[in-house]
Design an enzyme around this catalytic site. Structure first.
Site, PDB file in Angstrom:
ATOM      1  N   HIS A  94       0.822  -1.218   0.000  1.00  0.00           N
ATOM      2  CA  HIS A  94       0.000   0.000   0.000  1.00  0.00           C
ATOM      3  C   HIS A  94       0.851   1.262   0.000  1.00  0.00           C
ATOM      4  O   HIS A  94       2.044   1.234   0.311  1.00  0.00           O
ATOM      5  CB  HIS A  94      -0.924   0.020   1.225  1.00  0.00           C
ATOM      6  CG  HIS A  94      -2.126  -0.860   1.085  1.00  0.00           C
ATOM      7  ND1 HIS A  94      -2.083  -2.220   1.326  1.00  0.00           N
ATOM      8  CD2 HIS A  94      -3.404  -0.574   0.716  1.00  0.00           C
ATOM      9  CE1 HIS A  94      -3.292  -2.736   1.107  1.00  0.00           C
ATOM     10  NE2 HIS A  94      -4.111  -1.761   0.739  1.00  0.00           N
ATOM     11  N   LYS A 150      -1.109   5.057   4.636  1.00  0.00           N
ATOM     12  CA  LYS A 150      -2.097   4.166   5.262  1.00  0.00           C
ATOM     13  C   LYS A 150      -1.762   4.000   6.744  1.00  0.00           C
ATOM     14  O   LYS A 150      -0.610   3.751   7.101  1.00  0.00           O
ATOM     15  CB  LYS A 150      -2.077   2.807   4.547  1.00  0.00           C
ATOM     16  CG  LYS A 150      -3.089   1.812   5.066  1.00  0.00           C
ATOM     17  CD  LYS A 150      -3.224   0.636   4.120  1.00  0.00           C
ATOM     18  CE  LYS A 150      -4.179  -0.419   4.652  1.00  0.00           C
ATOM     19  NZ  LYS A 150      -5.523   0.111   4.930  1.00  0.00           N
TER      20      LYS A 150
HETATM   21  N1  LIG Z   1     -12.953  -0.740   1.819  1.00  0.00           N
HETATM   22  C1  LIG Z   1     -12.227  -0.182   0.844  1.00  0.00           C
HETATM   23  O1  LIG Z   1     -12.381  -0.516  -0.346  1.00  0.00           O
HETATM   24  C2  LIG Z   1     -11.257   0.881   1.184  1.00  0.00           C
HETATM   25  C3  LIG Z   1     -11.058   1.198   2.495  1.00  0.00           C
HETATM   26  N2  LIG Z   1     -10.200   2.192   2.842  1.00  0.00           N
HETATM   27  C4  LIG Z   1     -10.154   2.498   4.261  1.00  0.00           C
HETATM   28  O2  LIG Z   1     -10.897   3.703   4.470  1.00  0.00           O
HETATM   29  C5  LIG Z   1     -10.352   4.423   5.575  1.00  0.00           C
HETATM   30  C6  LIG Z   1     -10.015   5.841   5.112  1.00  0.00           C
HETATM   31  O3  LIG Z   1      -8.985   5.793   4.152  1.00  0.00           O
HETATM   32  P1  LIG Z   1      -8.439   7.136   3.471  1.00  0.00           P
HETATM   33  O4  LIG Z   1      -9.544   7.841   2.781  1.00  0.00           O
HETATM   34  O5  LIG Z   1      -7.243   6.742   2.696  1.00  0.00           O
HETATM   35  O6  LIG Z   1      -7.976   7.958   4.772  1.00  0.00           O
HETATM   36  P2  LIG Z   1      -7.862   9.545   4.968  1.00  0.00           P
HETATM   37  O7  LIG Z   1      -7.018   9.744   6.187  1.00  0.00           O
HETATM   38  O8  LIG Z   1      -7.455  10.190   3.684  1.00  0.00           O
HETATM   39  O9  LIG Z   1      -9.362  10.009   5.273  1.00  0.00           O
HETATM   40  C7  LIG Z   1     -10.020   9.844   6.498  1.00  0.00           C
HETATM   41  C8  LIG Z   1     -10.798  11.121   6.742  1.00  0.00           C
HETATM   42  O10 LIG Z   1     -11.679  10.929   7.833  1.00  0.00           O
HETATM   43  C9  LIG Z   1     -11.572  12.092   8.670  1.00  0.00           C
HETATM   44  N3  LIG Z   1     -12.071  11.811  10.001  1.00  0.00           N
HETATM   45  C10 LIG Z   1     -11.386  11.425  11.112  1.00  0.00           C
HETATM   46  N4  LIG Z   1     -12.219  11.291  12.152  1.00  0.00           N
HETATM   47  C11 LIG Z   1     -13.469  11.593  11.685  1.00  0.00           C
HETATM   48  C12 LIG Z   1     -14.749  11.612  12.286  1.00  0.00           C
HETATM   49  N5  LIG Z   1     -14.943  11.302  13.586  1.00  0.00           N
HETATM   50  N6  LIG Z   1     -15.829  11.952  11.520  1.00  0.00           N
HETATM   51  C13 LIG Z   1     -15.659  12.265  10.221  1.00  0.00           C
HETATM   52  N7  LIG Z   1     -14.460  12.252   9.597  1.00  0.00           N
HETATM   53  C14 LIG Z   1     -13.378  11.917  10.333  1.00  0.00           C
HETATM   54  C15 LIG Z   1     -10.099  12.404   8.598  1.00  0.00           C
HETATM   55  O11 LIG Z   1      -9.835  13.693   9.112  1.00  0.00           O
HETATM   56  P3  LIG Z   1      -8.366  13.930   9.801  1.00  0.00           P
HETATM   57  O12 LIG Z   1      -7.373  13.705   8.691  1.00  0.00           O
HETATM   58  O13 LIG Z   1      -8.448  15.348  10.277  1.00  0.00           O
HETATM   59  O14 LIG Z   1      -8.236  12.901  10.901  1.00  0.00           O
HETATM   60  C16 LIG Z   1      -9.878  12.305   7.092  1.00  0.00           C
HETATM   61  O15 LIG Z   1     -10.288  13.460   6.403  1.00  0.00           O
HETATM   62  C17 LIG Z   1      -9.148   3.597   6.044  1.00  0.00           C
HETATM   63  O16 LIG Z   1      -9.547   2.744   7.095  1.00  0.00           O
HETATM   64  C18 LIG Z   1      -8.786   2.783   4.814  1.00  0.00           C
HETATM   65  O17 LIG Z   1      -8.097   1.603   5.101  1.00  0.00           O
HETATM   66  C19 LIG Z   1      -9.483   2.863   1.915  1.00  0.00           C
HETATM   67  C20 LIG Z   1      -9.605   2.562   0.593  1.00  0.00           C
HETATM   68  C21 LIG Z   1     -10.515   1.548   0.110  1.00  0.00           C
HETATM   69  O1  LIG Z   2      -6.087   2.301   3.143  1.00  0.00           O
HETATM   70  C1  LIG Z   2      -6.225   1.942   1.948  1.00  0.00           C
HETATM   71  O2  LIG Z   2      -5.746   2.591   1.002  1.00  0.00           O
HETATM   72  C2  LIG Z   2      -6.989   0.725   1.657  1.00  0.00           C
HETATM   73  N1  LIG Z   2      -7.616   0.142   2.649  1.00  0.00           N
HETATM   74  C3  LIG Z   2      -8.371  -1.054   2.561  1.00  0.00           C
HETATM   75  C4  LIG Z   2      -7.691  -2.161   3.313  1.00  0.00           C
HETATM   76  O3  LIG Z   2      -7.084  -1.918   4.365  1.00  0.00           O
HETATM   77  O4  LIG Z   2      -7.776  -3.310   2.874  1.00  0.00           O
HETATM   78  C5  LIG Z   2      -8.746  -1.403   1.144  1.00  0.00           C
HETATM   79  C6  LIG Z   2      -7.655  -1.166   0.153  1.00  0.00           C
HETATM   80  O5  LIG Z   2      -6.648  -2.086   0.371  1.00  0.00           O
HETATM   81  C7  LIG Z   2      -7.123   0.267   0.268  1.00  0.00           C
END
Ligand SMILES: NC(=O)C1=CN([C@@H]2O[C@H](COP(=O)(O)OP(=O)(O)OC[C@H]3O[C@@H](n4cnc5c(N)ncnc54)[C@H](OP(=O)(O)O)[C@@H]3O)[C@@H](O)[C@H]2O)C=CC1
Ligand SMILES: O=C(O)C1=N[C@H](C(=O)O)C[C@H](O)C1
Length: 248
Positions: free
Chosen positions: A133, A137
């Protein structure tokens, strides 16, 4: 029109989800919330479905609020173990018409990779997982890798497979990766990557490698929209997008 609110709307996934929902037929983006915003905005805006891409440490509070207010949730945030899933089932029992989808990975290819890995599991003595990744992350191993390991472990148990051979008696900490239900999972964090995974199977004289690559986060959006469109008809807890796909 399905009224959709996005949590984590300023994040990498949340921001893209807002655009995808805005452009999606039959969906209306009614709320974009991030860190510090009150969840009450969701009820004020009439959100019917919430998409959560926040952080493992806050997602359970968000879901408790959604379930209490009868708002369906489509969750990409990672960090779900058996204890968390049990908590959600308990909460949902008190709000039986509400649906929550926990999707370790929304990419259609990643869902297929997990399915193929589970199918292959019974035929090989050895298996290890490598997840790769981007370095921003926050969690390791990835939710996808954990889920893949659980599915492989289930399949091996069902097939009566023996332990995976490994003669290691001396190792530096971490050299053999994390142990997820007996399956070794290795994490790589590298600038330039998005989300990738290899599942390596081995037996006498042959190996099989199943690899999936998300080259851009847009790869997750079709799955997110599928979840948004289907969750209203799926009360209770659903784990894995495959339950909304026809994989027969
Ligand atoms: N299931 C899937 O297909 C995928 C899952 N993911 C997962 O999604 C999650 C987010 O990933 P990603 O977008 O890269 O992370 P980011 O850090 O870019 O985004 C997370 C956002 O959530 C905000 N946040 C934190 N606390 C809160 C809250 N209480 N309420 C609302 N917003 C909040 C953060 O703000 P701040 O930065 O100020 O803390 C930030 O803007 C991770 O767990 C990742 O592993 C990611 C990609 C694909
Ligand atoms: O944090 C990410 O970027 C991603 N999170 C998910 C995971 O932890 O599996 C999905 C994907 O791999 C991207």
């Amino acid at each position: 029109m399905i009224k959709v609110g996005v949590l984590g709307a300023k994040g990498r996934m949340g921001a893209l989800t807002c655009v995808a929902v805005e452009e999606a037929a039959g969906c209306e983006l009614v709320a974009q919330l991030d860190q510090g915003d009150s969840l009450d905005v969701l009820t004020e805006a009439g959100a019917e479905v919430v998409v959560d891409f926040t952080r493992p440490e806050v997602v359970m509070d968000n879901l408790a609020w959604c379930i209490e207010h009868g708002v369906h949730a489509v969750v990409g945030t990672t960090g779900f173990d058996d204890a968390r899933l049990a908590t959600l089932r308990d909460q949902l029992a008190k709000s039986p018409s509400t649906g929550v989808l926990i999707a370790p990975n929304f990419s259609i290819g990643a869902v297929l990779m997990m399915r193929f890995a589970a199918q292959a599991a019974q035929y090989y003595e050895s298996v290890e997982i490598i997840e790769l990744h981007h370095p921003d992350k926050v969690d390791a191993p990835s939710g996808t890798a954990r889920r893949t390991a659980e599915l492989i472990a289930d399949a091996r148990r069902e097939a009566g497979s023996g332990p995976i051979p490994d003669a290691t008696t001396t190792a530096l900490d971490g050299a053999r990766g994390a142990d997820v239900e007996g399956i070794r999972v290795h994490g790589v964090r590298l600038r330039g990557l998005i989300a990738h995974q290899e599942v390596l199977f081995g037996d006498e004289g042959e190996t099989l490698t199943i690899r999936h690559d998300s080259m851009a986060r847009v790869s997750f959006m079709a799955g997110v929209l599928l979840g948004v469109r289907r969750i209203g008809d799926a009360p209770g807890l659903t784990v894995g997008l495959e339950h909304f796909m026809d994989l027969s």
